[in-house]
Design a protein around this motif. Structure first.
Motif, mmCIF file in Angstrom:
data_model
loop_
_atom_site.group_PDB
_atom_site.id
_atom_site.type_symbol
_atom_site.label_atom_id
_atom_site.label_comp_id
_atom_site.label_asym_id
_atom_site.label_seq_id
_atom_site.Cartn_x
_atom_site.Cartn_y
_atom_site.Cartn_z
ATOM 1 N N ALA A 105 0.964 -1.069 0.047
ATOM 2 C CA ALA A 105 -0.041 0.010 0.216
ATOM 3 C C ALA A 105 0.859 1.325 0.091
ATOM 4 O O ALA A 105 0.710 2.086 -0.697
ATOM 5 C CB ALA A 105 -0.920 0.164 1.222
ATOM 6 N N LEU A 106 1.840 1.285 0.938
ATOM 7 C CA LEU A 106 2.738 2.418 0.817
ATOM 8 C C LEU A 106 3.545 2.826 -0.265
ATOM 9 O O LEU A 106 3.777 3.772 -0.546
ATOM 10 C CB LEU A 106 3.592 2.371 2.282
ATOM 11 C CG LEU A 106 2.689 2.833 3.458
ATOM 12 C CD1 LEU A 106 3.648 2.253 4.597
ATOM 13 C CD2 LEU A 106 2.100 3.849 3.687
ATOM 14 N N ALA A 107 4.048 1.419 -0.896
ATOM 15 C CA ALA A 107 4.865 1.741 -2.075
ATOM 16 C C ALA A 107 3.954 2.419 -3.239
ATOM 17 O O ALA A 107 4.730 3.204 -4.045
ATOM 18 C CB ALA A 107 5.406 0.401 -2.387
ATOM 19 N N GLU A 108 2.772 1.789 -3.409
ATOM 20 C CA GLU A 108 1.992 2.185 -4.481
ATOM 21 C C GLU A 108 1.518 4.028 -4.273
ATOM 22 O O GLU A 108 1.453 4.719 -5.162
ATOM 23 C CB GLU A 108 0.927 1.287 -4.884
ATOM 24 C CG GLU A 108 1.162 -0.077 -5.307
ATOM 25 C CD GLU A 108 -0.145 -0.608 -5.837
ATOM 26 O OE1 GLU A 108 -0.024 -1.560 -6.740
ATOM 27 O OE2 GLU A 108 -1.103 -0.559 -5.524
ATOM 28 N N THR A 109 0.938 4.107 -2.900
ATOM 29 C CA THR A 109 0.557 5.525 -2.648
ATOM 30 C C THR A 109 1.735 6.423 -2.806
ATOM 31 O O THR A 109 1.610 7.314 -3.313
ATOM 32 C CB THR A 109 -0.025 5.577 -1.364
ATOM 33 O OG1 THR A 109 -1.138 4.469 -1.230
ATOM 34 C CG2 THR A 109 -0.627 6.685 -0.918
ATOM 35 N N GLY A 110 2.904 5.955 -2.390
ATOM 36 C CA GLY A 110 4.164 7.054 -2.569
ATOM 37 C C GLY A 110 4.197 7.173 -3.951
ATOM 38 O O GLY A 110 4.685 8.281 -4.240
ATOM 39 N N ALA A 111 4.287 6.166 -4.906
ATOM 40 C CA ALA A 111 4.569 6.428 -6.176
ATOM 41 C C ALA A 111 3.428 6.993 -6.860
ATOM 42 O O ALA A 111 3.787 8.130 -7.606
ATOM 43 C CB ALA A 111 4.731 4.932 -6.966
ATOM 44 N N TYR A 112 2.237 6.865 -6.854
ATOM 45 C CA TYR A 112 1.182 7.589 -7.453
ATOM 46 C C TYR A 112 1.215 8.971 -7.340
ATOM 47 O O TYR A 112 0.608 9.906 -8.010
ATOM 48 C CB TYR A 112 -0.179 7.084 -6.943
ATOM 49 C CG TYR A 112 -0.572 5.681 -7.431
ATOM 50 C CD1 TYR A 112 0.215 4.957 -8.050
ATOM 51 C CD2 TYR A 112 -1.744 5.163 -6.685
ATOM 52 C CE1 TYR A 112 -0.066 3.563 -8.346
ATOM 53 C CE2 TYR A 112 -2.290 3.541 -7.204
ATOM 54 C CZ TYR A 112 -1.151 2.932 -7.988
ATOM 55 O OH TYR A 112 -1.574 1.641 -8.322
ATOM 56 N N PHE A 113 1.370 9.569 -5.900
ATOM 57 C CA PHE A 113 1.243 10.997 -5.462
ATOM 58 C C PHE A 113 2.559 11.626 -5.229
ATOM 59 O O PHE A 113 2.346 12.545 -4.667
ATOM 60 C CB PHE A 113 0.306 10.862 -4.159
ATOM 61 C CG PHE A 113 -0.919 10.274 -4.244
ATOM 62 C CD1 PHE A 113 -2.092 10.504 -5.178
ATOM 63 C CD2 PHE A 113 -1.359 9.103 -3.649
ATOM 64 C CE1 PHE A 113 -3.213 9.922 -5.405
ATOM 65 C CE2 PHE A 113 -2.475 8.538 -3.978
ATOM 66 C CZ PHE A 113 -3.518 8.907 -4.676
ATOM 67 N N GLY A 114 3.537 11.087 -5.636
ATOM 68 C CA GLY A 114 4.842 11.843 -5.447
ATOM 69 C C GLY A 114 5.247 12.075 -3.967
ATOM 70 O O GLY A 114 5.877 13.166 -3.977
ATOM 71 N N ARG A 115 5.198 10.912 -3.331
ATOM 72 C CA ARG A 115 5.431 10.998 -1.880
ATOM 73 C C ARG A 115 6.654 9.925 -1.681
ATOM 74 O O ARG A 115 6.526 8.888 -1.384
ATOM 75 C CB ARG A 115 4.279 10.677 -1.354
ATOM 76 C CG ARG A 115 3.309 11.874 -0.910
ATOM 77 C CD ARG A 115 3.749 12.958 0.051
ATOM 78 N NE ARG A 115 3.917 12.285 1.356
ATOM 79 C CZ ARG A 115 3.102 12.200 2.118
ATOM 80 N NH1 ARG A 115 1.781 12.605 1.979
ATOM 81 N NH2 ARG A 115 3.610 11.620 3.435
#
Length: 677
Positions: A418-428
């Motif tokens: 979850a964190l890997a994808e969320t970071g990638a999607y939203f520039g985080r």
């Protein structure tokens, strides 16, 4: 202190100073019961369980009850989160005998660990048609001493009946279009169109079903699937089940409208829902979905991350209400008077309207759970931000709920994904770094030199219990996601080591059926095996997804075959009970779509044009797509072999089912490749 004083489980440590002479689950406990000729009381729970705490205060802390237990029983306490195998075996027996289950789970066993009497919570005095716990103890003790042969005969029959439940064969074919369509129809029939979600109260976040609906829409364009997912996500995000001040989801709603939660916050719920909302944003561009995904990710990092880089299991439902009483929800609820005291009359009036606070209260004793029943008014955005900030600061002064600090491998795998994808999607990139930190802990602490996983750790110290199937499968899910997001092939290598264990130690070589415990694990009265989802994806279908993803990355026929054999059970159960096999249906969507294999090659890791192609691949919603990024003909991923630049430009290659499209250098062309059914 009793025998629980030296364990690592926070739940067991909560009982270490009980007057009950507790034993952990060990062979020595059953030897003691055999030596004394007494039955075993098995009590199973977990640290964030409200009614587990209630029964502990009422019965296990009571000296008279403890004395009776110590005289007539050997008492064994189990943390279901550390020993899901023990929990699963006896929960199956409880549900078969009583038609329901839950925690605390109370089971009476022979010294051979065979169950003969079952229950969940028992009160200290008879009420609501339930006997008191003392009455149950006296009844069991009397039956054990006066009808011993009858008791052991019943116990043997229960064990034989459980043995007949083994799933040995699931058919020879994988789910197809017909089964997926039937599953969608079944979900439509059970859908609550007024409130979102499925079924009545209590209402649980249907995380795995939502993933299936989003994948099915991405593959087929079925608008009904997307609408059910979108509306359910909005209802949950606006309800009291979501923390409107700090982000993060509670375990479930006690009502059909998502208003009053059971306030415990679990890592697995938040990891799964963070990913669902990120995928909903990817499909729709919803600002609400983006906000909830990021707030949930931030909640996990802020409140659950441990010093060692992993993620703690849970926050308790109960906390001190300020008067010394431990009360469910005390940390989260508000009265109008409390709002006026913190905010002043004008802003309190806005908060009352905005968060749905009433004079009567939406919870207990005139207190309300904060919701978002009204659509946000852009004109009030500044005031709302100020109100939220002040309320959050005031809440931080309250006694906080306790935290269960143990790190569970499976749930950390879900958090990594979850964190890997969320970071990638939203520039985080900070979120992706948090995912890498947890993955590193899993490798350093949980993985031994034989590529075997431990179930838990605490304070950087590995726990004594072996990983179960869901640990291997969900950690692989996290590693494969990290590989796609970061372009670091080492995570694919670790995934392969763990899947070797799945194929050799958890899989029936004759039928392809999967077991929740390894072939060489501790032998219980039955080897647990369940393909249906619970609060998390079943180990069976999570393993199918992990095998399928790894096969797409590597071309391994053994892993592909393992995935297809495992999915036979989804073909059988999907059309009949779709709510309870959502992850299997989601994996079947990936299988029907290929899954697609994407290789992105560029001249250097920091090349902006390569990054644009890579981001396009990540944001495409092709179900279960795997992505490899690297230099031309790189050796970090098998998918990079023989991939070259076209006219010197960064290039993307898309393949599916042994067939490859023409390579593309334009992100828009790549998006078309990945969104065309």
């Amino acid at each position: 202190m009793n025998r629980l004083a030296g364990v690592t489980s926070p739940y067991l440590l909560q009982h270490a100073d009980n007057p009950v002479d507790w034993w952990p689950w060990t062979p020595e406990a059953f030897e003691e019961a055999r030596r004394r000729g007494v039955p075993v009381l098995l009590s199973v729970g977990y640290s964030a369980c409200h009614w587990c705490h209630v029964m502990a205060h009422e019965s296990f802390e009571d000296r008279a009850t403890a004395d009776y237990l110590n005289e007539h029983f050997v008492s064994v306490k189990v943390d279901r989160e550390e020993r899901p195998d023990v929990d699963a075996v006896y929960m199956e027996a409880v549900q078969a005998a009583t038609g329901q289950g839950g925690w605390p789970m109370t089971v009476f066993l022979t010294p051979d660990a065979e169950p003969f009497y079952f229950g969940t919570y028992f009160p200290p005095a008879p009420r609501h048609g339930m006997p008191s716990f003392r009455q149950v103890l006296e009844g069991v003790q009397q039956a054990w001493t006066t009808r011993h042969d009858e008791v052991t005969e019943v116990a043997g029959k229960i064990v034989r009946d459980l043995a007949q439940r083994e799933i040995s064969h699931q058919g020879d074919r994988v789910p197809g279009e017909q089964e997926q369509a039937q599953a969608l129809l079944g979900l439509t029939r059970e859908y609550d169109p007024q409130r979102g979600g499925f079924g009545g109260a209590p209402k649980f976040p249907p995380s795995m079903v939502l993933e299936f609906l989003l994948r099915h829409h991405a593959r087929t364009g079925a608008e009904g699937a997307l609408q059910m997912a979108r509306d359910t996500c909005e209802r949950m995000a606006r309800g009291g089940i979501y923390d409107q001040l700090a982000g993060g989801f509670a375990r479930y709603s006690v009502d059909r409208d998502w208003v009053v939660p059971h306030f415990e916050k679990m890592l697995y719920d938040n990891a799964l829902l963070c990913r669902v909302y990120a995928h909903l944003w990817r499909a729709t561009g919803s600002e609400l979905a983006r906000r909830v995904a990021l707030e949930t990710a931030d909640f996990m990092v802020r409140e659950l991350r441990t010093t060692e880089g992993g993620f703690a299991s849970a926050l308790d439902a109960d906390s001190d209400d300020g008067s010394g009483r431990h009360v469910e929800g005390a940390y989260y609820v508000w009265t109008p008077e409390e709002l006026r005291r913190v905010l002043g009359d004008d802003d309190a009036g806005l908060a009352v309207r905005y968060f749905g606070v009433t004079d009567e209260g939406t919870f207990e004793h005139g207190r309300s759970v904060l919701q978002l029943p009204r659509t946000e008014d852009v004109a009030d955005a500044g005031r709302i931000a100020s109100v939220r900030s002040r309320l959050l600061a005031e809440r931080a002064r309250r006694p906080a709920p306790g935290r269960d600090d143990k790190v569970v491998a499976a749930w950390n795998g879900l958090a990594v994904a979850a964190l890997a994808e969320t970071g990638a999607y939203f520039g985080r990139p900070d979120l992706t770094e948090a995912a890498l930190g947890a993955a590193d802990l899993l490798v350093r602490v949980h993985l031994d030199e034989h590529a075997r996983l431990a179930r838990t750790s605490k304070d950087g110290r590995v726990g004594p219990n072996a990983g179960v199937l869901e640990d291997y499968a969900d950690v692989v899910e996290g590693f494969l996601t990290l590989a796609s997001v970061t372009g670091e092939g080492v995570w694919l290598d670790f995934a392969g080591l763990l899947l070797d264990q799945v194929l050799t130690r958890f899989t029936d070589p004759e039928t392809g059926a999967l077991y929740d415990t390894a072939a060489d694990a501790e032998q219980l009265i039955r080897r647990p095996q369940d393909p249906t989802d619970n609060a998390t994806p079943s180990g069976w279908t999570a393993a199918a997804g992990a095998l399928l993803g790894y096969a797409a990355h590597t071309g391994s026929e053994a892993h592909r075959t393992g995935a297809e054999r495992a999915l036979g059970v989804v073909k059988t159960l999907g059309p009949r009970v779709p709510r309870f096999i959502g992850w299997g249906l989601a994996v079947a969507e990936a299988l029907l779509d290929g899954p697609r294999e994407v290789a992105v090659v560029g001249p250097a890791r920091d090349d902006e044009r390569t990054t644009a192609l890579h981001r396009t691949a990540l944001l495409a919603s092709a179900p279960g797509a795997v992505i490899a990024r690297g230099v031309p003909d790189g050796d970090e991923f098998p998918l990079l072999a023989d991939r070259v630049l076209i006219d010197g430009e960064p290039t993307a290659y898309v393949c599916r089912g042994f067939v490859c499209d023409l390579p593309v250098t334009d992100p828009a062309a790549l998006e078309t490749r990945l969104t065309t059914p």
